[in-house]
Design an enzyme around this catalytic site. Structure first.
Site, mmCIF file in Angstrom:
data_model
loop_
_atom_site.group_PDB
_atom_site.id
_atom_site.type_symbol
_atom_site.label_atom_id
_atom_site.label_comp_id
_atom_site.label_asym_id
_atom_site.label_seq_id
_atom_site.Cartn_x
_atom_site.Cartn_y
_atom_site.Cartn_z
ATOM 1 N N LYS A 1 0.836 -1.200 0.000
ATOM 2 C CA LYS A 1 0.000 0.000 0.000
ATOM 3 C C LYS A 1 0.875 1.256 0.000
ATOM 4 C CE LYS A 1 -4.185 -1.837 0.086
ATOM 5 N NZ LYS A 1 -5.076 -1.935 1.235
ATOM 6 N N ARG B 1 -3.685 -10.315 4.118
ATOM 7 C CA ARG B 1 -3.907 -10.419 2.668
ATOM 8 C C ARG B 1 -2.697 -9.810 1.959
ATOM 9 N NH1 ARG B 1 -6.251 -7.209 -1.381
ATOM 10 N NH2 ARG B 1 -7.404 -8.389 -2.978
#
Length: 814
Positions: free
Chosen positions: A755, A788
């Site tokens: 991210k 994840r």
């Protein structure tokens, strides 16, 4: 100004009696500089249905792309619920800012005996906030009547009177005609008033407002509504037909009258904006409104409904008749200014009634309520002081095929609803500074923070309870050597307040034992306490890989444009080979996605998304791993489950109302994410008071929607949504406080892989593998059930290292 000081100031205004007229509200707004100028307003008045109508109007306008404010009353748990923008409560910081600006003026007016009331001040704060947030339109639920209500300080562009019955006589009129006339004063200058009223009430409204848009089932209605009955235990099918438009949809509100409310909402939305039929259908289906024939369980059937007058009770009885059940168990708590006997006559005769006393001064004594149902002919009538304990009493007596109904007032419903919504949030306190932050976040006064911070470095739980419950908890925790810090709101007898419980596990165990059998719903709280802390509770097991350890979910994007690996596995054979590699590397779950949610991503059709993922899922469904489908569309999820997927990962947080029902139909675990937008809109960031607790509060309602659709809570996986509408600092805080999300009693998924948040610590795009592994280590150590990730092998190693640290004696050193 601290939040508790602001809230106390507002609640203290309840000492001033309501008075007719809008001058007081207008004067307060003028003092603030008329911050609402430039905002468009919609007013919704009526005896029943105005809250539901306001909510559905808001949802339709949001579906059309507008930023929408909503002002309603009363609140269930938190006074900030009354004021929302795009579904998010006014922040504590904004509330403090408003009170700081208005405090001196209101105090000066009080000296002259002219203080604005609580409702007038809340109305002014709502209008101030809507102006501050620059909403496109704001929906205002009228308090009482219309002509002299504080919300009538605005000039609406659209308005409605949903229905008219005898209510508040002596304030707005003694007859239906007088009451209707008063309500009709909300009519806008440049649009027709919308109404579902009939008979004498309709005639009076027309006399006052002129021509109207009539909505209903009758042949003379301008907009025809048809209630087509339940489609499941939480939704009903409706049809709406206007002069040049038609809509068939489902709504999450049961009852024939809700079709009419939906029709009124549709007309209001069309008066405000150019709303398409699809936007109407989708918005109405999202118009869930708590406490309005809200089905909380099916075994037995448990219903919460805020019916608070005879007309509403009669409508409620009609909706109940749609269900089959054996015995009827009623939990009833109402206000003393209501026609209790007529309300009792409006409901079906209960086999067993439990009269109770909501925690508010206006509540009628349970003995009076009990007498009404004895006269009604109930076979058995019990008296229980608190709503929570009364509900527990009814549930204990009910069989699996019975009906348990809580009604009589929204206040009773609000207290009953805490059984499903109250979260006990575990706090990770490692030092005095973390203790200080937790205490300050509970709105403890500064001297209290200083005095108690040293006592908090152990097991700490934060929750919201009634003041009388808080007092009992404090006394018992003190007697056990623990501590209970209370919000500075603790002089508000009729409001829920924050408390922070501090003690060792042994002290909490003894506390739960002492609470068993105690009044005020404390025995119910004892069971919740045991569940949260794992005291004397055997964990249920389904054989899922995240039970008892952290599972690794490998990301498989079958897309050309995903942010990290778009295009690498677009070909089916490449995707299948990649899935096999991830399983060999230790992946427990493969998450297959066919549509990118990166910023600027193009939306694709359901057919194209299914074509991308279904063949891959079919091929890999026999691998030694669970298969998850990453989608925001219920139709795609259904196709994936049919192809062999085991889990639904909804990247929109249930934006598609059908998604929860699809997961429940297949009994598939469902990931519910906290997401403002999907695809992500980078410039859409919002203000949080405490990002973790705000996200928990918003996830709680989404989890409850999934639970009411038929999923067990242990099959609802929550994802805090790192990168979805949060700043980098907020993303790191969410990651660091992963364990607090277990307060929702759900497995927790952390999705942090590659991210952009890691760019703020020097990890550029394409080089974020090491930072992702570090994030996985933090998440696993702090209680994540699933991580994840893209790079399975390295992250599996991180998880295994954490497991070894936490349980070194389990290592096989042979």
């Amino acid at each position: 100004m601290d939040y508790h000081e602001a809230a106390n100031f507002l609640f203290d205004l309840r000492r001033f009696r309501p008075k007719p007229g809008t001058d007081s509200t207008a004067d307060l707004l003028a003092h603030l500089g008329d911050p609402h100028d430039g905002v468009q307003f919609v007013q919704v008045a009526g005896s029943n249905g105005k809250g539901s109508t306001a909510r559905m109007t808001e949802q339709v306008l949001r579906e059309s792309g507008l930023t929408v404010g909503l002002y309603t009353s009363p609140h269930f748990d938190d006074v900030r619920e009354r004021i929302t923008v795009d579904g998010r409560k006014i922040t504590k910081a904004a509330m403090g800012e408003f009170v700081e600006d208005a405090h001196e003026y209101i105090t000066d007016r009080a000296v002259d005996g002219e203080s604005p009331t609580f409702f007038e001040t809340m109305t002014a704060m709502a209008l101030w906030y809507f102006g501050r947030e620059a909403v496109d339109v704001a929906i205002l639920e009228v308090g009482i009547g219309g002509r002299y209500d504080a919300t009538s300080v605005v000039s609406p562009i659209a308005s409605a009177v949903t229905s008219v019955t005898l209510e508040h006589t002596g304030i707005i009129g003694e007859t239906v005609e007088e009451i209707a006339t008063d309500k009709a004063h909300v009519a806008p200058d440049d649009a027709l008033l919308v109404t579902g009223a009939t008979g004498d009430a309709l005639d009076a409204i027309r006399e006052q407002a002129g021509d109207v848009v009539l909505v209903g089932e009758t042949s003379d209605a301008d907009v025809q509504t048809t209630y087509n009955g339940r489609t499941n235990h939480t939704e009903a099918a409706i049809s709406l037909s206007g002069p040049d438009w038609e809509v068939e949809t489902s709504i999450p509100l049961l009852g024939e009258y809700q079709a009419q409310n939906a029709g009124i909402a549709a007309v209001l939305a069309r008066q405000v904006a150019d709303v398409s039929e699809d936007e109407l259908a989708n918005g109405l289906r999202k118009g869930f409104w708590p406490g309005r024939f809200e089905v909380m369980g099916t075994d037995p059937l448990v219903v919460l409904d805020g019916a608070h007058n005879p007309g509403a009770c009669e409508a409620l009885a009609e909706t109940i008749s749609e269900f089959d059940y054996d015995e009827f168990h009623l939990v009833f708590g109402a206000m003393h200014d209501k026609d209790i006997q007529s309300m009792a006559e409006g409901l079906p005769t209960p086999d067993r009634a439990v009269a109770c006393h909501p925690n508010i001064d206006r509540a009628e004594d349970e003995e009076v309520l009990a007498r009404a149902f004895e006269k009604r002919g109930a076979s058995e009538v019990a008296r229980v002081s608190s709503v929570e304990s009364a509900l527990e009493n009814a549930l204990d007596a009910a069989g699996k095929d019975d009906l348990v109904l809580v009604t009589g007032s929204l206040f009773a419903v609000a207290e009953a609803r805490t059984r499903w919504t109250r979260a006990e949030i575990p706090k990770r306190i490692g030092n005095l500074e973390e203790a200080r932050e937790a205490l300050a976040g509970t709105h403890v006064t500064e001297p209290g923070v200083w005095r108690m911070r040293g006592k908090a470095v152990h097991r700490v739980l934060k929750t919201r309870v009634q003041v009388r419950q808080a007092q009992y908890l404090k006394e018992e925790m003190l007697s056990l050597g623990g501590e209970c810090a209370q919000s500075g709101l603790n002089d508000r007898d009729d409001e829920n307040i924050d408390v922070l419980l501090m003690g060792t596990l042994a002290q909490f165990k003894r506390l739960a034992d002492k609470l068993d059998g105690q009044p005020y719903g404390l025995s119910v709280f004892a069971d919740e306490l045991r569940d949260t802390l794992g005291i004397q509770r055997a964990e249920s097991e389904h054989g899922y890989p995240w039970e008892g350890r952290t599972a690794v979910m490998g990301i498989l994007n079958v897309t050309p444009d995903s942010f990290h690996d778009g295009g690498q596995y677009e070909a089916h054979e490449d995707a299948i080979e990649r899935a096999k590699e991830m399983v060999e590397s230790g992946a427990d779950i493969i998450d297959v996605g066919g549509e990118s949610t990166r910023p600027g991503a193009d939306e694709i059709s359901n057919e194209e998304e299914i074509e991308r993922i279904a063949p891959v899922i079919e091929e890999i469904s026999d691998l030694d791993a669970m298969i998850s489908v990453d989608t925001r569309k219920a139709e795609v999820a259904r196709a994936a489950l049919d192809a062999g997927a085991d889990i639904v990962n909804d990247v929109s947080g249930l934006a598609d109302p059908e998604m929860r029902f699809v997961a429940a139909e297949y009994d598939a675990p469902l990931v519910v994410i906290h997401s403002l937008d999907a695809p992500v809109v980078p410039e859409h960031v919002v203000e949080y008071d405490d990002v973790v607790e705000d996200v928990i509060a918003e996830l709680e309602e989404r989890v409850l929607l999934a639970e009411k659709a038929g999923l067990d809570r242990n099959k609802i996986i929550v994802d805090p949504g790192l990168g979805f509408g949060k700043r980098a600092a907020e993303n790191f805080e969410l990651l660091g406080r992963t364990g607090e999300f277990h307060g929702l009693d759900c497995p927790v998924l952390i999705g942090h892989s590659h991210k952009s948040m890691f760019g703020h610590i020097g990890s550029e795009a394409g080089e974020r593998g090491p930072a992702t592994v570090a994030g996985t280590t933090i998440a696993a150590e702090r209680g994540a059930d699933i991580v994840r990730v893209h790079d399975v092998e390295a992250n599996v190693a991180a998880v295994r290292a954490v497991e070894a640290v936490e349980a070194p004696k389990t290592l096989d050193e042979s």
